[in-house]
Design a protein around this motif. Structure first.
Motif, PDB file in Angstrom:
ATOM      1  N   ASP A 225      17.672  31.096  13.409  1.00 51.28           N
ATOM      2  CA  ASP A 225      18.700  30.091  13.574  1.00 51.28           C
ATOM      3  C   ASP A 225      18.330  28.908  12.692  1.00 51.28           C
ATOM      4  N   PHE A 226      19.074  27.837  12.787  1.00 51.93           N
ATOM      5  CA  PHE A 226      18.784  26.656  11.983  1.00 51.93           C
ATOM      6  C   PHE A 226      18.354  25.492  12.871  1.00 51.93           C
ATOM      7  N   GLU A 227      17.943  25.813  14.097  1.00 50.70           N
ATOM      8  CA  GLU A 227      17.527  24.795  15.052  1.00 50.70           C
ATOM      9  C   GLU A 227      16.051  24.911  15.396  1.00 50.70           C
ATOM     10  N   ARG A 228      15.607  26.136  15.671  1.00 55.74           N
ATOM     11  CA  ARG A 228      14.209  26.331  16.062  1.00 55.74           C
ATOM     12  C   ARG A 228      13.452  27.257  15.118  1.00 55.74           C
ATOM     13  N   LEU A 229      14.000  28.431  14.843  1.00 56.47           N
ATOM     14  CA  LEU A 229      13.298  29.434  14.039  1.00 56.47           C
ATOM     15  C   LEU A 229      13.855  29.442  12.621  1.00 56.47           C
ATOM     16  N   ILE A 230      13.089  28.880  11.703  1.00 55.64           N
ATOM     17  CA  ILE A 230      13.534  28.666  10.335  1.00 55.64           C
ATOM     18  C   ILE A 230      12.871  29.673   9.404  1.00 55.64           C
ATOM     19  N   ALA A 231      13.659  30.507   8.766  1.00 60.76           N
ATOM     20  CA  ALA A 231      13.128  31.473   7.808  1.00 60.76           C
ATOM     21  C   ALA A 231      12.706  30.741   6.529  1.00 60.76           C
ATOM     22  N   ILE A 232      11.419  30.799   6.206  1.00 58.52           N
ATOM     23  CA  ILE A 232      10.909  30.144   4.995  1.00 58.52           C
ATOM     24  C   ILE A 232      11.032  31.139   3.846  1.00 58.52           C
ATOM     25  N   GLY A 233      12.239  31.287   3.350  1.00 57.71           N
ATOM     26  CA  GLY A 233      12.494  32.291   2.321  1.00 57.71           C
ATOM     27  C   GLY A 233      12.331  31.773   0.909  1.00 57.71           C
ATOM     28  N   ASP A 234      12.387  30.451   0.724  1.00 60.49           N
ATOM     29  CA  ASP A 234      12.234  29.880  -0.616  1.00 60.49           C
ATOM     30  C   ASP A 234      11.681  28.464  -0.506  1.00 60.49           C
ATOM     31  N   GLY A 235      11.521  27.810  -1.654  1.00 59.67           N
ATOM     32  CA  GLY A 235      10.851  26.517  -1.711  1.00 59.67           C
ATOM     33  C   GLY A 235      11.562  25.373  -1.043  1.00 59.67           C
ATOM     34  N   TRP A 236      12.854  25.504  -0.743  1.00 59.91           N
ATOM     35  CA  TRP A 236      13.576  24.436  -0.055  1.00 59.91           C
ATOM     36  C   TRP A 236      12.992  24.151   1.322  1.00 59.91           C
TER      37      TRP A 236
ATOM     38  N   PRO B 160       9.227  21.668   2.219  1.00 57.70           N
ATOM     39  CA  PRO B 160       9.310  20.248   2.582  1.00 57.70           C
ATOM     40  C   PRO B 160       9.890  20.052   3.989  1.00 57.70           C
ATOM     41  N   TYR B 161      10.852  20.883   4.347  1.00 55.30           N
ATOM     42  CA  TYR B 161      11.479  20.786   5.675  1.00 55.30           C
ATOM     43  C   TYR B 161      10.447  21.018   6.774  1.00 55.30           C
ATOM     44  N   ALA B 162       9.672  22.096   6.658  1.00 53.71           N
ATOM     45  CA  ALA B 162       8.671  22.396   7.678  1.00 53.71           C
ATOM     46  C   ALA B 162       7.614  21.294   7.740  1.00 53.71           C
TER      47      ALA B 162
ATOM     48  N   PHE C 197       5.403  16.534  10.781  1.00 54.58           N
ATOM     49  CA  PHE C 197       4.997  15.131  10.763  1.00 54.58           C
ATOM     50  C   PHE C 197       5.960  14.216  11.516  1.00 54.58           C
ATOM     51  N   GLY C 198       6.864  14.819  12.267  1.00 56.43           N
ATOM     52  CA  GLY C 198       7.653  14.042  13.203  1.00 56.43           C
ATOM     53  C   GLY C 198       8.960  13.476  12.694  1.00 56.43           C
ATOM     54  N   LEU C 199       9.401  13.887  11.509  1.00 55.28           N
ATOM     55  CA  LEU C 199      10.704  13.436  11.038  1.00 55.28           C
ATOM     56  C   LEU C 199      11.811  14.187  11.781  1.00 55.28           C
ATOM     57  N   LYS C 200      13.024  13.686  11.680  1.00 53.00           N
ATOM     58  CA  LYS C 200      14.168  14.289  12.348  1.00 53.00           C
ATOM     59  C   LYS C 200      14.958  15.160  11.364  1.00 53.00           C
ATOM     60  N   GLN C 201      15.764  16.054  11.912  1.00 53.93           N
ATOM     61  CA  GLN C 201      16.581  16.898  11.049  1.00 53.93           C
ATOM     62  C   GLN C 201      17.563  16.054  10.237  1.00 53.93           C
ATOM     63  N   ALA C 202      17.981  14.922  10.786  1.00 58.03           N
ATOM     64  CA  ALA C 202      18.858  14.026  10.029  1.00 58.03           C
ATOM     65  C   ALA C 202      18.159  13.521   8.768  1.00 58.03           C
TER      66      ALA C 202
ATOM     67  N   GLU D  46      19.602  14.208   4.934  1.00 57.52           N
ATOM     68  CA  GLU D  46      19.886  13.112   4.008  1.00 57.52           C
ATOM     69  C   GLU D  46      19.095  13.277   2.706  1.00 57.52           C
ATOM     70  N   CYS D  47      17.833  13.644   2.824  1.00 54.61           N
ATOM     71  CA  CYS D  47      16.996  13.820   1.632  1.00 54.61           C
ATOM     72  C   CYS D  47      17.417  15.050   0.832  1.00 54.61           C
ATOM     73  N   TYR D  48      17.856  16.083   1.524  1.00 52.97           N
ATOM     74  CA  TYR D  48      18.362  17.283   0.846  1.00 52.97           C
ATOM     75  C   TYR D  48      19.605  16.939   0.028  1.00 52.97           C
TER      76      TYR D  48
END
Length: 275
Positions: free
Chosen positions: A109-120, A123-125, A130-135, A139-141
């Motif tokens: 899903d895009f909430e808890r289990l994130i497939a790390i399929g490429d370099g994007w 940084p997200y993980a 480090f405690g940042l929010k999905q927002a 925004e950075c994306y």
């Protein structure tokens, strides 16, 4: 290699990491996120990301990042069974704990289990740990996507790609299947000089969660059987495994050595080697 494409009636291309293979924008994305953590965390933030890129960290391309448990999950992409879980700090879970937490097929899903399929997603993980929010990541994306269409950023064009797509489009159906939004796709295709070379653009596809459904829709729309289609991409979880499971052929773009054996799979270091 050319026979797998030449014999197909339908080619389904990914965009990011496939039609262009640059990686500098991932670092740009990570730098934007790094600015949002406190000064005392900034160096650790960047060092963590760098270790992920090198493949020396538990969280790496090919894994699944579990936000709830801050852990790296190893999944067999062909069976979707969890085979191993490691904490962010490298401590492996017991077999009993793995079974208790992950029974049956893993559902991305895009909430808890994130497939790390490429370099994007590296940084997200890092940002989630480090405690940042999905927002913050969103925004950075978006800021990174905007940067990628400025004069400051130059995409590298894959040698021979434009000419190959012209040739292929006359003989077979050629479509694009991407998670990117339509405006981003149009800008990138313009930058790559690939406008008008695809019969259809399928955007915001929510891969890998909805990959199989999207592939089924495309096959039905063009009246093509699975074995007559080829999925082409750099993300094994998003584009390759689902296609192979459905009976499609696949071209996996992977510059690093990898041990994957499947009769319908071809692995190339760059798209230029497949055309």
């Amino acid at each position: 290699m050319k026979s797998i494409i030449d014999d197909a009636k339908l080619l389904i291309f990914d965009l990011d990491g496939t039609l262009y293979e640059d990686t500098d924008h991932f670092d740009y994305y990570c730098r934007l996120l790094q600015k949002r953590v406190t000064d005392e965390k900034k160096q650790a933030f960047w060092d963590t990301y760098e270790s992920m890129k090198k493949g020396t960290h538990p969280v790496a391309i090919g894994k699944v990042y579990d936000i709830k448990n801050d852990a790296s999950v190893t999944v067999d992409p062909m069976t979707l069974q969890v085979t191993k879980v490691t904490s962010f700090d490298g401590i492996e879970w017991s077999e009993d704990r793995v079974k208790a937490e992950f029974s049956g097929e893993l559902v991305y899903d895009f909430e808890r289990l994130i497939a790390i399929g490429d370099g994007w997603w590296l940084p997200y993980a890092t940002a989630m740990h480090f405690g940042l929010k999905q927002a913050d990541t969103w925004e950075c994306y978006n800021a990174t996507k905007e940067y990628m269409v400025t004069d400051q950023f130059q995409l590298s064009k894959t040698p021979g790609l434009k000419q190959a797509l012209y040739r292929l489009k006359d003989k077979k159906k050629v479509v694009l299947l991407t998670n990117s939004e339509i405006e981003d796709v149009k800008r990138l295709l313009h930058e790559l000089e690939l406008n008008g070379l695809f019969h259809a653009l399928y955007t915001e596809s929510e891969k890998p969660l909805k990959t199989k459904g999207k592939l089924k829709t495309i096959l039905n729309e063009y009246g093509v059987q699975p074995h007559e289609a080829v999925s082409i991409g750099d993300n094994f979880i998003n584009e390759i495994a689902p296609a192979l499971l459905m009976g499609l052929k696949a071209v996996y773009i992977q510059p690093n050595s990898i041990e994957v054996d499947h009769e319908n799979l071809h692995i190339v270091p760059t798209l230029a080697n497949a055309l």
